[in-house]
Design a protein around this motif. Structure first.
Motif, PDB file in Angstrom:
ATOM      1  N   GLU A 116     -28.230  57.633  24.413  1.00  0.00           N
ATOM      2  CA  GLU A 116     -27.882  57.039  25.389  1.00  0.00           C
ATOM      3  C   GLU A 116     -27.359  58.205  26.451  1.00  0.00           C
ATOM      4  O   GLU A 116     -27.490  58.232  27.694  1.00  0.00           O
ATOM      5  N   PHE A 119     -30.405  60.078  27.752  1.00  0.00           N
ATOM      6  CA  PHE A 119     -30.942  59.214  28.827  1.00  0.00           C
ATOM      7  C   PHE A 119     -30.332  59.354  30.028  1.00  0.00           C
ATOM      8  O   PHE A 119     -30.782  59.034  31.194  1.00  0.00           O
ATOM      9  N   GLY A 120     -28.985  59.344  29.987  1.00  0.00           N
ATOM     10  CA  GLY A 120     -28.255  59.514  31.211  1.00  0.00           C
ATOM     11  C   GLY A 120     -28.439  60.982  31.805  1.00  0.00           C
ATOM     12  O   GLY A 120     -28.638  60.927  33.054  1.00  0.00           O
ATOM     13  N   PRO A 123     -33.106  60.387  32.937  1.00  0.00           N
ATOM     14  CA  PRO A 123     -33.538  59.010  33.161  1.00  0.00           C
ATOM     15  C   PRO A 123     -35.294  59.031  33.147  1.00  0.00           C
ATOM     16  O   PRO A 123     -35.506  57.875  32.842  1.00  0.00           O
ATOM     17  N   LYS A 126     -36.188  58.264  29.542  1.00  0.00           N
ATOM     18  CA  LYS A 126     -35.981  56.799  29.241  1.00  0.00           C
ATOM     19  C   LYS A 126     -37.302  56.028  29.907  1.00  0.00           C
ATOM     20  O   LYS A 126     -37.855  55.315  29.119  1.00  0.00           O
ATOM     21  N   GLU A 127     -37.559  56.462  31.001  1.00  0.00           N
ATOM     22  CA  GLU A 127     -38.871  55.448  31.771  1.00  0.00           C
ATOM     23  C   GLU A 127     -40.135  55.920  30.730  1.00  0.00           C
ATOM     24  O   GLU A 127     -40.991  54.970  30.702  1.00  0.00           O
TER      25      GLU A 127
END
Ligand SMILES: Nc1ncnc2c1ncn2[C@@H]1O[C@H](COP(=O)(O)OP(=O)(O)OP(=O)(O)O)[C@@H](O)[C@H]1O
Ligand SMILES: [Mg+2]
Length: 235
Positions: A116, A119-120, A123, A126-127
């Motif tokens: 996480e 991904f922070g 981003p 994450k996509e």
């Protein structure tokens, strides 16, 4: 002292690539190594991460001598390496690539938390988490390589030429993320041919010339130095 490299010598067959390199990372800082092609920047990182055995000198990390340890042991100690040319697994997707960075960890909840966090920072990853790595752009692959290194939850991150071959916008983006990762508490050694970028990110720098440290100092001072300006900043 986090990392101390003491007078390391490295040979490829009989040819000396490093002729007594000493450097330090004290705390949560960004330290940079700058220098021309073939100066020994990548060899220095490869030696710290155990991929290349030094023929002389010592490397100490958090009070332990590590220059006799293999690469896996060094990752376990908390040193992660983002190699030159960002080698990601082309046929694995983004998530799978990221999980390979956590291969030595057993703390499932911790790994999820780190994911996480990664991904922070990214981003975009994450996509694209289900997308195969080979379909990503160069900049996205650099992000993935960096994210994968962060998945090991490193206490020191070694980055080799993160800006190489990227568009100015992507270089700017990567620089922002390097700063952010460092602010979150990860010290870095940043190797760059782009001395302008490296000296703007780092607090301390070393100038490598043919296997030796030609000059070292506060990044701000190096940026003002006549020799550095002529040889590396195109002034
Ligand atoms: N696998 C190898 N076998 C033989 N010599 C090598 C090998 N890798 C590097 N060298 C030599 O060691 C020296 C240092 O190379 P290194 O790759 O560390 O330089 P670098 O500063 O990272 O250069 P670049 O900016 O081109 O990445 C060079 O003279 C290079 O030719
Ligand atoms: Mg190199």
């Amino acid at each position: 002292m986090l990392l101390e490299v003491k007078s390391i010598e490295v040979h490829y067959q009989k040819v000396a690539a490093l002729k007594g390199i000493s450097l330090k990372v004290e705390g949560s800082e960004i330290v940079t190594l700058i220098g021309a092609n073939g100066a020994g920047k990548s060899t220095t990182l490869r030696t710290i991460s155990g991929l290349k055995r030094p023929s002389g000198g010592e490397i100490w990390f958090e009070g332990e001598r590590i220059d006799r340890l293999g690469p896996h042991k060094i990752v376990q100690r908390g040193i992660a390496h983002v190699p030159e040319g960002r080698r990601v697994f082309p046929d694995l997707n983004v998530i799978e690539n990221l999980y390979t960075g956590a291969y030595l960890r057993r703390d499932k909840d911790g790994i999820k938390r780190t994911l996480e966090e990664v991904f922070g920072h990214f981003p975009l990853l994450k996509e694209r988490r289900k997308q195969r790595a080979k379909t990503l752009s160069g900049g996205e692959q650099q992000m993935l390589a960096m994210g994968r290194a962060l998945m090991s939850n490193p206490r020191l991150l070694l980055m080799d030429e993160p800006s190489l071959g990227l568009s100015p916008i992507m270089v700017h983006e990567i620089a922002k993320i390097i700063r952010e990762v460092n602010k979150r508490g990860v010290p870095l050694i940043l190797v760059e041919q782009n001395a302008e970028l490296a000296l703007s990110l780092a607090s301390y720098g070393y100038v490598l010339e043919t296997g030796r440290i030609a000059l070292e100092g506060e990044a701000k001072e190096l940026h003002k130095n006549e020799h550095v300006r002529h040889a590396y900043l195109g002034a």
